[in-house]
Design a protein around this motif. Structure first.
Motif, mmCIF file in Angstrom:
data_model
loop_
_atom_site.group_PDB
_atom_site.id
_atom_site.type_symbol
_atom_site.label_atom_id
_atom_site.label_comp_id
_atom_site.label_asym_id
_atom_site.label_seq_id
_atom_site.Cartn_x
_atom_site.Cartn_y
_atom_site.Cartn_z
ATOM 1 N N PHE A 60 -89.722 82.916 -28.299
ATOM 2 C CA PHE A 60 -90.165 82.109 -27.166
ATOM 3 C C PHE A 60 -91.523 82.615 -26.728
ATOM 4 O O PHE A 60 -91.684 83.798 -26.406
ATOM 5 N N LYS A 61 -92.502 81.710 -26.720
ATOM 6 C CA LYS A 61 -93.862 82.059 -26.321
ATOM 7 C C LYS A 61 -94.239 81.283 -25.062
ATOM 8 O O LYS A 61 -94.115 80.061 -25.016
ATOM 9 N N SER A 62 -94.699 82.013 -24.049
ATOM 10 C CA SER A 62 -95.089 81.388 -22.789
ATOM 11 C C SER A 62 -96.445 81.912 -22.338
ATOM 12 O O SER A 62 -96.725 83.111 -22.436
ATOM 13 N N VAL A 63 -97.268 81.007 -21.841
ATOM 14 C CA VAL A 63 -98.498 81.410 -21.146
ATOM 15 C C VAL A 63 -98.386 81.115 -19.658
ATOM 16 O O VAL A 63 -99.257 81.481 -18.876
ATOM 17 N N ASN A 111 -89.139 87.384 -26.915
ATOM 18 C CA ASN A 111 -89.890 86.718 -25.849
ATOM 19 C C ASN A 111 -91.282 87.337 -25.780
ATOM 20 O O ASN A 111 -91.413 88.566 -25.784
ATOM 21 N N ALA A 112 -92.310 86.506 -25.674
ATOM 22 C CA ALA A 112 -93.685 87.009 -25.585
ATOM 23 C C ALA A 112 -94.390 86.305 -24.437
ATOM 24 O O ALA A 112 -94.657 85.107 -24.504
ATOM 25 N N ILE A 113 -94.698 87.070 -23.375
ATOM 26 C CA ILE A 113 -95.314 86.470 -22.187
ATOM 27 C C ILE A 113 -96.651 87.112 -21.826
ATOM 28 O O ILE A 113 -97.306 86.692 -20.881
ATOM 29 N N GLY A 114 -97.068 88.134 -22.604
ATOM 30 C CA GLY A 114 -98.259 88.871 -22.198
ATOM 31 C C GLY A 114 -99.574 88.186 -22.534
ATOM 32 O O GLY A 114 -100.486 88.151 -21.712
#
Length: 310
Positions: A285-288, A214-217
């Motif tokens: 999973f990539k979120s902005v 997971n990448a949210i930064g």
């Protein structure tokens, strides 16, 4: 007009992580069905100020969030408000945006992890020990019972303090602070990235064959947490295409180098509704972050606090 103001402690006591995950999951399915009017967020001063808004057509409710962000010399780094309103009456809810953001960002990671991580996953590495970090682990633990947590941060003391606190809170048997990210992601099932890095945090070769990341930064084009090599080989699920293509630095970089194409990106709403076709061993999973997530948490707060206003 009646205005109900809700602070961080009230928000935290009113919204459990499991409820937040359910609300965000339901919201993404509704977004896929076209129930939301949701403009791309406005970013001012290169992302130092953000304005996000959305309207849920079936309930005639709307949410507007304003934030200021300063990760270098201000504590707290995120300050702002979430305003909830409905056409049917004059009651408004104003909530602390930092707390809503922490919960909703954790919740979307819970949704994605539940969908994409191996069912038997029990170990997690958290990279970054800032304000968004704890709810990443709380959300992962809500959908996969963790027995081991590794925390990486530029301050090993801060990593150790957070690891110990989360271990005690969640009942995780083994917690440890690790200085090197590549060492920390080896042999773990789930990796959560919550940093403001401008370069990839680890090498793809350090991950297990079936790792979920997971990448949210990274929320600006100049920021990156993930290497092109990982994105090229993994199944990549994103929160919302338009927002990702405008703001997600690692996705923009990988598209620019040809490591991936837009066709490789699967929106979370589609993945929830249809599953993930041609799924690779590793998943990302990539979120902005999108305004619907804030609406989902605000809707829970409205149900709790606005019902008290007659």
């Amino acid at each position: 007009m009646d205005v109900v103001t809700v602070g961080p402690e009230e928000i935290r006591s009113a919204v459990s992580m499991s409820a937040a995950i359910d609300a965000v999951r339901t919201g993404f399915l509704a977004l896929r069905r076209g129930e939301f009017e949701m403009p791309t967020r406005t970013a001012l001063r290169d992302g130092a100020f953000l304005v996000m808004s959305t309207h849920h057509r079936p309930t005639a409710s709307a949410m507007i969030k304003t934030l200021s962000l300063n990760f270098t010399d201000r504590v707290p780094a995120i300050v702002g408000t979430v305003v909830w309103s409905e056409l049917g009456h004059g009651r408004h809810l104003v909530a602390d945006a930092a707390e809503v953001t922490r919960i909703r960002t954790g919740a979307i990671v819970g949704v994605a992890t539940d969908l994409l991580a191996p069912a038997e996953a029990k170990t997690c590495t958290l990279i970054g020990a800032g304000g968004q970090a704890p709810d990443q682990v709380r959300a992962v633990h809500a959908v996969r019972s963790l027995i081991e947590l590794r925390v990486v941060d530029h301050s090993l003391d801060r990593a150790g303090t957070l690891a110990k606190a989360l271990g005690a809170e969640l009942g995780i048997d083994t917690v440890v602070a690790v200085a090197d990210a590549d060492e920390a992601v080896r042999d773990v099932d789930i990796v959560c990235c919550a940093t403001t890095s401008t370069t990839p945090l680890f090498s793809a070769t350090s991950l297990t064959e079936n790792a979920h990341v997971n990448a949210i930064g990274a929320f600006r084009p100049t920021m990156r947490e993930l290497p092109d090599e990982l994105l090229a080989e993994a199944t990549v699920v994103i929160d919302e295409r338009e927002a990702i293509l405008e703001e997600a630095g690692e996705i923009i970089h990988a598209l620019g180098t040809g490591a991936i194409t837009e066709d490789d990106l699967v929106e979370l709403g589609d993945a929830l509704a249809e599953g993930v076709a041609n799924r690779a061993g590793r998943t990302v999973f990539k979120s902005v972050g999108v305004a619907m997530q804030d609406w989902a948490i605000a809707s829970l707060l409205a149900q709790t606090f606005l019902d008290r206003v007659q």
